[in-house]
Design a protein around this motif. Structure first.
Motif, PDB file in Angstrom:
ATOM      1  N   ALA A  74      -7.520  10.799 -19.600  1.00 55.50           N
ATOM      2  CA  ALA A  74      -8.522  10.324 -20.561  1.00 55.50           C
ATOM      3  C   ALA A  74      -9.564  11.388 -20.880  1.00 55.50           C
ATOM      4  O   ALA A  74     -10.403  11.174 -21.755  1.00 55.50           O
ATOM      5  N   ARG A  75      -9.506  12.530 -20.168  1.00 56.22           N
ATOM      6  CA  ARG A  75     -10.521  13.577 -20.317  1.00 56.22           C
ATOM      7  C   ARG A  75     -11.917  12.987 -20.101  1.00 56.22           C
ATOM      8  O   ARG A  75     -12.866  13.267 -20.831  1.00 56.22           O
ATOM      9  N   ALA A  76     -12.037  12.155 -19.050  1.00 55.80           N
ATOM     10  CA  ALA A  76     -13.281  11.440 -18.778  1.00 55.80           C
ATOM     11  C   ALA A  76     -13.830  11.832 -17.414  1.00 55.80           C
ATOM     12  O   ALA A  76     -13.082  11.974 -16.439  1.00 55.80           O
ATOM     13  N   VAL A  77     -15.141  11.998 -17.349  1.00 49.65           N
ATOM     14  CA  VAL A  77     -15.825  12.269 -16.089  1.00 49.65           C
ATOM     15  C   VAL A  77     -16.181  10.932 -15.436  1.00 49.65           C
ATOM     16  O   VAL A  77     -16.926  10.128 -16.010  1.00 49.65           O
ATOM     17  N   LEU A  78     -15.641  10.681 -14.244  1.00 51.63           N
ATOM     18  CA  LEU A  78     -15.925   9.450 -13.520  1.00 51.63           C
ATOM     19  C   LEU A  78     -17.174   9.570 -12.664  1.00 51.63           C
ATOM     20  O   LEU A  78     -17.869   8.588 -12.437  1.00 51.63           O
ATOM     21  N   TRP A  79     -17.432  10.773 -12.178  1.00 56.37           N
ATOM     22  CA  TRP A  79     -18.637  11.047 -11.372  1.00 56.37           C
ATOM     23  C   TRP A  79     -18.866  12.544 -11.366  1.00 56.37           C
ATOM     24  O   TRP A  79     -17.906  13.322 -11.352  1.00 56.37           O
ATOM     25  N   SER A  80     -20.120  12.954 -11.390  1.00 52.48           N
ATOM     26  CA  SER A  80     -20.449  14.358 -11.173  1.00 52.48           C
ATOM     27  C   SER A  80     -21.724  14.431 -10.357  1.00 52.48           C
ATOM     28  O   SER A  80     -22.606  13.575 -10.469  1.00 52.48           O
ATOM     29  N   GLY A  81     -21.815  15.444  -9.527  1.00 54.28           N
ATOM     30  CA  GLY A  81     -22.968  15.606  -8.654  1.00 54.28           C
ATOM     31  C   GLY A  81     -22.836  16.903  -7.887  1.00 54.28           C
ATOM     32  O   GLY A  81     -22.171  17.838  -8.337  1.00 54.28           O
ATOM     33  N   GLU A  82     -23.439  16.951  -6.721  1.00 56.35           N
ATOM     34  CA  GLU A  82     -23.368  18.156  -5.907  1.00 56.35           C
ATOM     35  C   GLU A  82     -22.252  18.036  -4.872  1.00 56.35           C
ATOM     36  O   GLU A  82     -21.892  16.945  -4.440  1.00 56.35           O
ATOM     37  N   ALA A  83     -21.718  19.175  -4.472  1.00 56.23           N
ATOM     38  CA  ALA A  83     -20.720  19.234  -3.408  1.00 56.23           C
ATOM     39  C   ALA A  83     -21.397  18.957  -2.073  1.00 56.23           C
ATOM     40  O   ALA A  83     -22.633  18.982  -1.965  1.00 56.23           O
ATOM     41  N   PRO A  84     -20.605  18.670  -1.035  1.00 50.22           N
ATOM     42  CA  PRO A  84     -21.202  18.433   0.290  1.00 50.22           C
ATOM     43  C   PRO A  84     -22.093  19.594   0.726  1.00 50.22           C
ATOM     44  O   PRO A  84     -21.783  20.763   0.485  1.00 50.22           O
ATOM     45  N   THR A  85     -23.203  19.272   1.355  1.00 47.96           N
ATOM     46  CA  THR A  85     -24.176  20.281   1.760  1.00 47.96           C
ATOM     47  C   THR A  85     -24.068  20.586   3.255  1.00 47.96           C
ATOM     48  O   THR A  85     -23.459  19.837   4.020  1.00 47.96           O
ATOM     49  N   GLY A  86     -24.667  21.708   3.652  1.00 47.41           N
ATOM     50  CA  GLY A  86     -24.752  22.056   5.063  1.00 47.41           C
ATOM     51  C   GLY A  86     -23.471  22.565   5.673  1.00 47.41           C
ATOM     52  O   GLY A  86     -23.344  22.591   6.903  1.00 47.41           O
ATOM     53  N   LEU A  87     -22.518  22.979   4.845  1.00 52.49           N
ATOM     54  CA  LEU A  87     -21.223  23.434   5.343  1.00 52.49           C
ATOM     55  C   LEU A  87     -20.915  24.839   4.833  1.00 52.49           C
ATOM     56  O   LEU A  87     -21.160  25.156   3.672  1.00 52.49           O
ATOM     57  N   ALA A  88     -20.382  25.666   5.725  1.00 51.24           N
ATOM     58  CA  ALA A  88     -19.823  26.946   5.301  1.00 51.24           C
ATOM     59  C   ALA A  88     -18.470  26.684   4.644  1.00 51.24           C
ATOM     60  O   ALA A  88     -17.745  25.754   5.029  1.00 51.24           O
TER      61      ALA A  88
END
Length: 293
Positions: free
Chosen positions: A156-170
């Motif tokens: 559908a070329r649709a964004v279901l969710w967008s945000g930041e990637a998990p934090t605090g990880l190498a």
């Protein structure tokens, strides 16, 4: 007219080949596309010059799509130069980054306002049209242009969710020397096992991208025949939080607490190939249509 644009490599949380639902996150691997463009309003054949070794069907398709969308009605003369730190054909989204950067550079050159979603849809359409991607890889293209993490419906070329990637990880990448074949060659095998992709999708949509990576990798390794089980167990013993195949591989992404990163890196280095430390790239806060000086 002159335009410069960048896009990022990315890693996979959910491979979209099984169901069309994909999840990816941008990392600090970069592509830069530089475009010099003149448009003559008189009819003529035009000319597109792409500096080797970047003269590929993908780059030509991206230039053509961008000219048709952003500079229609004239005879273009275009010069394109591409610089990339993304290893190709190993699951780190080099194709999506290259096409996105070229599209954005042409838009900047002509001063046309656009956005990451529009360019990502264009990238997905042309990648699917030329047979490079079975789904269009809209998730990869959006992450490459917008930064952060994203879950998409590629069909559908649709964004279901967008945000930041998990934090605090190498974030460590293990990159073997092998290269993968186009996703179109694997699509049917993944689609036949669509039900097995649901745990990864549910984890991602539930907010647990780390768990999604692990569940996704189990399916990808099984379909593609990667024998990474023992390696991933070893990495977990060294302190890895999660690991998983990115895209169609063979690159393996490893997430670990920063204090465990060196032990994980040493375990990967003992297997040969290349080990790179990268970071998740945050969501972009720049204007894609800003004309380069």
């Amino acid at each position: 007219m002159h335009g410069v644009a960048t896009a990022s490599g990315a890693i996979t949380f959910v491979n979209a080949l099984a169901t069309g639902i994909g999840a990816a996150a941008a990392v600090t691997l970069d592509v830069e596309a530089e475009v010099d463009l003149e448009v003559d309003r008189r009819p003529g054949p035009g000319a597109i010059t792409i500096a080797p070794p970047s003269d590929t069907p993908l780059v030509r398709a991206a230039v053509g799509a961008a000219l048709e969308r952003f500079a229609a009605g004239g005879t273009p003369t275009v010069q394109v130069r591409i610089r990339s730190s993304i290893p190709p054909a190993c699951g780190l989204k080099s194709s999506s980054a290259v096409s996105g950067a070229v599209l954005a550079a042409v838009a900047r050159a002509v001063g046309v306002a656009t956005d990451a979603a529009t360019l990502a849809r264009m990238s997905a359409d042309l990648s699917q049209r030329i047979g490079l991607s079975a789904t269009g890889a809209f998730d990869d293209a959006f992450a490459a242009l917008a930064g952060g993490a994203v879950i998409t419906d590629n069909a559908a070329r649709a964004v279901l969710w967008s945000g930041e990637a998990p934090t605090g990880l190498a974030v460590l990448l293990w990159i073997p020397t092998a290269r993968h074949r186009p996703s179109t060659e694997w699509h049917d095998r993944f689609r036949a096992r669509a039900a097995e992709a649901r745990p990864a999708i549910d984890a991602a949509l539930g907010g647990d991208l780390v768990r999604a990576m692990e569940r996704n990798s189990e399916l990808v390794e099984s379909v593609l025949g990667y024998d990474y089980g023992e390696l991933r167990r070893c990495l977990a013993e060294r302190g890895a939080t999660a690991s998983g195949v990115s895209g169609l591989g063979p690159a393996l992404v490893v997430l670990a607490a920063p204090e465990r990163a060196e032990a994980v890196r040493n375990a990967l280095a003992s297997r040969g190939g290349e080990v790179r430390g990268v970071e998740f790239r945050p969501r972009a806060r720049f204007a894609l249509a800003e004309e380069a000086p």
